[in-house]
Design a protein around this motif. Sequence first.
Motif, PDB file in Angstrom:
ATOM      1  N   PRO A 193      -4.488   6.053  -7.103  1.00 52.43           N
ATOM      2  CA  PRO A 193      -4.395   5.613  -5.794  1.00 52.43           C
ATOM      3  C   PRO A 193      -2.954   6.008  -5.361  1.00 52.43           C
TER       4      PRO A 193
ATOM      5  N   SER B 186      -8.556  -2.023   1.326  1.00 56.18           N
ATOM      6  CA  SER B 186      -8.539  -2.485   0.159  1.00 56.18           C
ATOM      7  C   SER B 186      -9.966  -3.413   0.050  1.00 56.18           C
TER       8      SER B 186
ATOM      9  N   MET C 269     -13.184  -1.061  -8.466  1.00 52.95           N
ATOM     10  CA  MET C 269     -12.500  -0.506  -9.271  1.00 52.95           C
ATOM     11  C   MET C 269     -13.490   0.425 -10.196  1.00 52.95           C
TER      12      MET C 269
ATOM     13  N   ASN D 134      -7.540  -6.482  -1.647  1.00 45.73           N
ATOM     14  CA  ASN D 134      -7.240  -6.019  -2.734  1.00 45.73           C
ATOM     15  C   ASN D 134      -6.025  -5.254  -2.874  1.00 45.73           C
TER      16      ASN D 134
ATOM     17  N   LEU E 246      -4.063  -2.499  -5.965  1.00 46.46           N
ATOM     18  CA  LEU E 246      -4.051  -1.241  -5.718  1.00 46.46           C
ATOM     19  C   LEU E 246      -2.631  -0.697  -5.621  1.00 46.46           C
TER      20      LEU E 246
ATOM     21  N   ALA F  28      -0.242   2.748  -5.514  1.00 46.63           N
ATOM     22  CA  ALA F  28      -0.558   2.958  -4.108  1.00 46.63           C
ATOM     23  C   ALA F  28       0.792   2.439  -3.266  1.00 46.63           C
TER      24      ALA F  28
ATOM     25  N   LEU G 299      -2.412   3.919   0.285  1.00 46.84           N
ATOM     26  CA  LEU G 299      -3.599   3.030   0.813  1.00 46.84           C
ATOM     27  C   LEU G 299      -3.213   2.638   2.354  1.00 46.84           C
TER      28      LEU G 299
ATOM     29  N   SER H 284     -12.957  -6.690  -6.291  1.00 48.75           N
ATOM     30  CA  SER H 284     -12.016  -5.908  -6.990  1.00 48.75           C
ATOM     31  C   SER H 284     -12.764  -5.154  -8.079  1.00 48.75           C
TER      32      SER H 284
END
Length: 295
Positions: free
Chosen positions: A75, A56, A66, A90, A94, A99, A78, A62
Amino acid sequence: MSLDRRELLKSALAGTVAIGFPSLLRGQADKWTVVDGGGTNIIAFSSTDGLVLVDSGAPKSSDRIMAALGSNAKPRTLFNTHYHLDQTGNNELLAAAGAKIIAHEHTRQWMSTDYWVPEEDRFEKARPKAARPSETFQTTGTFKTATEQIDYGHLPLAHTDGDIYIFFKSSNVLAVGDVASPLRDPALDYFTGAWIGGRVDAMDVILKLSNEQTRIVPASGPVMTRAEFKTERDIMEEVRSRIWKRALQGDGPQDMVEAGVLKGLARTWKDPYKFLYDANKGMLAHHNKLDPSVI
Ligand SMILES: [Zn+2]
């Protein structure tokens, strides 16, 4: 391979990150790219049912991430290749975007506790629950998207005690986290049990999984060919052998630097002392595996 995909691969190979992800999402379902996560690689695979991401990125990256993923990005999964902040910085973001976070159980454990950072002589705080992996495993796992078979597995003690590979089998792309380090000095978190012999063993696992066409994606730096990865593995094995011989003569890391133990290899080190200190500490913790007669 479509032209579109060739272009992507070329960009990935060059280590560039200029690909706009929204256009990627409009393309075929099996597209992949490497996004710059604050100096570390994030791999993004798009599929019809959302994005599969590897790592991430670093804290404070971030906005960039993004923007690269696009506002329509979904997402779905991850993976964290290990617990370091550069790979998990991050996670909260996420996870909040939907995610599921998959990692090795040891990665979750490191993220759940304060831990000492030796070179900075300080403790890193445990991560909040929202940042921690929501699904963990011990050995291997697998799942399928509409277009991709994804196998993943543990690479014990190569860089931390929770390193994993993620093999996008249909596309022949293999994420290896910090188990390969083509640009930065290879790092060994000896306090987790990681050591240079574990690193060589893990690299052998990757060599077995891959073929000449496999694209191997490290945690930072350019995408590697299998031949480039094999070269790094052979250097690690040579270094392991050299430092073990020096250790048997009573040398510590500074002695090893002065003896030129890293000289004459097909790579250089920015901080030879730190590498040799960590390699030496890790090796001594595993010395019985190197030579049973020394126990
Ligand atoms: Zn790392």
